[in-house]
Design a protein around this motif. Structure first.
Motif, short mmCIF file in Angstrom:
data_model
loop_
_atom_site.label_atom_id
_atom_site.label_comp_id
_atom_site.label_asym_id
_atom_site.label_seq_id
_atom_site.Cartn_x
_atom_site.Cartn_y
_atom_site.Cartn_z
N ASP A 141 31.29 42.37 36.48
CA ASP A 141 31.94 43.13 35.41
C ASP A 141 31.34 42.81 34.04
O ASP A 141 32.06 42.66 33.07
N VAL A 142 30.00 42.71 33.96
CA VAL A 142 29.35 42.36 32.70
C VAL A 142 29.48 43.46 31.66
O VAL A 142 29.26 43.21 30.48
N GLU A 143 29.85 44.66 32.08
CA GLU A 143 29.99 45.75 31.13
C GLU A 143 31.36 45.76 30.45
O GLU A 143 31.56 46.46 29.46
N ASN A 144 32.32 44.98 30.95
CA ASN A 144 33.64 44.90 30.34
C ASN A 144 33.58 43.89 29.20
O ASN A 144 33.59 42.69 29.42
N LEU A 145 33.54 44.38 27.98
CA LEU A 145 33.45 43.52 26.81
C LEU A 145 34.78 43.40 26.09
O LEU A 145 34.84 43.01 24.94
N ARG A 146 35.86 43.72 26.78
CA ARG A 146 37.19 43.63 26.18
C ARG A 146 37.97 42.41 26.66
O ARG A 146 39.04 42.13 26.15
N GLU A 147 37.46 41.71 27.65
CA GLU A 147 38.10 40.48 28.11
C GLU A 147 37.03 39.53 28.62
O GLU A 147 35.97 39.96 29.06
N LEU A 148 37.34 38.26 28.54
CA LEU A 148 36.42 37.24 29.03
C LEU A 148 37.22 36.25 29.85
O LEU A 148 38.12 35.60 29.34
N ALA A 149 36.92 36.21 31.14
CA ALA A 149 37.66 35.34 32.04
C ALA A 149 36.73 34.82 33.14
O ALA A 149 35.77 35.48 33.51
N VAL A 150 37.05 33.63 33.62
CA VAL A 150 36.40 33.08 34.79
C VAL A 150 37.39 33.25 35.93
O VAL A 150 38.47 32.66 35.91
N ARG A 151 37.04 34.08 36.90
CA ARG A 151 37.92 34.35 38.04
C ARG A 151 37.36 33.64 39.26
O ARG A 151 36.22 33.87 39.65
N ALA A 152 38.17 32.79 39.86
CA ALA A 152 37.73 32.00 41.00
C ALA A 152 38.58 32.32 42.21
O ALA A 152 39.80 32.26 42.14
N HIS A 153 37.94 32.64 43.31
CA HIS A 153 38.62 32.94 44.57
C HIS A 153 38.53 31.72 45.47
O HIS A 153 37.45 31.32 45.88
N GLY A 154 39.67 31.11 45.77
CA GLY A 154 39.71 29.99 46.71
C GLY A 154 39.02 28.73 46.22
O GLY A 154 38.58 27.92 47.03
N VAL A 155 38.91 28.56 44.90
CA VAL A 155 38.27 27.38 44.34
C VAL A 155 39.23 26.75 43.35
O VAL A 155 39.84 27.44 42.54
N ASP A 156 39.35 25.42 43.39
CA ASP A 156 40.23 24.75 42.45
C ASP A 156 39.49 24.50 41.13
O ASP A 156 38.30 24.80 40.99
N VAL A 157 40.18 23.94 40.17
CA VAL A 157 39.61 23.69 38.84
C VAL A 157 38.37 22.80 38.92
O VAL A 157 37.39 23.04 38.22
N ASN A 158 38.40 21.78 39.78
CA ASN A 158 37.23 20.92 39.92
C ASN A 158 36.02 21.68 40.44
O ASN A 158 34.89 21.45 40.00
N GLY A 159 36.25 22.60 41.37
CA GLY A 159 35.16 23.42 41.88
C GLY A 159 34.61 24.36 40.83
O GLY A 159 33.39 24.57 40.74
N THR B 28 28.27 28.11 19.67
CA THR B 28 27.40 28.24 20.85
C THR B 28 28.19 28.44 22.13
O THR B 28 27.61 28.79 23.16
N ARG B 29 29.52 28.20 22.08
CA ARG B 29 30.36 28.35 23.26
C ARG B 29 31.60 29.14 22.90
O ARG B 29 32.15 29.01 21.82
N VAL B 30 32.02 29.96 23.87
CA VAL B 30 33.20 30.79 23.69
C VAL B 30 34.24 30.43 24.74
O VAL B 30 33.89 30.15 25.89
N ARG B 31 35.49 30.43 24.33
CA ARG B 31 36.59 30.07 25.24
C ARG B 31 36.94 31.27 26.12
O ARG B 31 37.04 32.40 25.64
N ALA B 32 37.14 31.01 27.40
CA ALA B 32 37.51 32.05 28.36
C ALA B 32 38.70 31.59 29.18
O ALA B 32 38.88 30.39 29.41
N HIS B 33 39.49 32.54 29.63
CA HIS B 33 40.62 32.24 30.50
C HIS B 33 40.12 31.81 31.88
O HIS B 33 39.10 32.30 32.35
N LEU B 34 40.85 30.93 32.53
CA LEU B 34 40.61 30.58 33.94
C LEU B 34 41.64 31.31 34.78
O LEU B 34 42.84 31.21 34.51
N GLU B 35 41.20 32.04 35.77
CA GLU B 35 42.10 32.75 36.66
C GLU B 35 41.80 32.31 38.10
O GLU B 35 40.71 32.53 38.60
N HIS B 36 42.80 31.66 38.72
CA HIS B 36 42.67 31.21 40.12
C HIS B 36 43.22 32.33 41.00
O HIS B 36 44.39 32.69 40.90
N LEU B 37 42.39 32.87 41.85
CA LEU B 37 42.81 33.93 42.76
C LEU B 37 42.74 33.43 44.19
O LEU B 37 41.80 32.75 44.57
N GLY B 38 43.74 33.76 44.97
CA GLY B 38 43.82 33.30 46.35
C GLY B 38 42.77 33.79 47.21
O GLY B 38 41.79 33.67 47.58
#
Length: 89
Positions: free
Chosen positions: A3-21, A79-89
């Protein structure tokens, strides 16, 4: 990267991975780090991930980063931008 064309939100979406992963993957790729409930992503790394041939995308990306700066979502040296972390099952 999806979804690199979506410039209205910035999130890291992880499927089946914990925060350490997520943290390990971001660090291994050089794209960022995890701090608390957010990821801090490398602005230049994100820019390079976009479609190089699309000037309109680059302008939109720069606008998104500018907006993030106004909201306090960039680190001190911008040099760095804050993004939401989203844990998805």
């Amino acid at each position: 990267m999806q979804d690199v064309e979506n410039l209205r939100e910035l999130a890291v979406r992880a499927h089946g991975v914990d925060v350490n992963g997520i943290s390990a993957a971001l660090q291994a790729s050089g794209l960022g780090t995890v701090e608390g409930d957010h990821a801090w992503l490398d602005v230049e790394g994100l820019r390079r991930s976009g479609p190089a041939e699309l000037t309109q995308w680059r302008e939109g990306f720069d606008g998104m980063i500018s907006y993030a700066g106004k909201q306090g979502w960039l680190n001190e040296d911008r040099t760095r931008v804050r993004a939401h972390l989203e844990h998805l099952g």
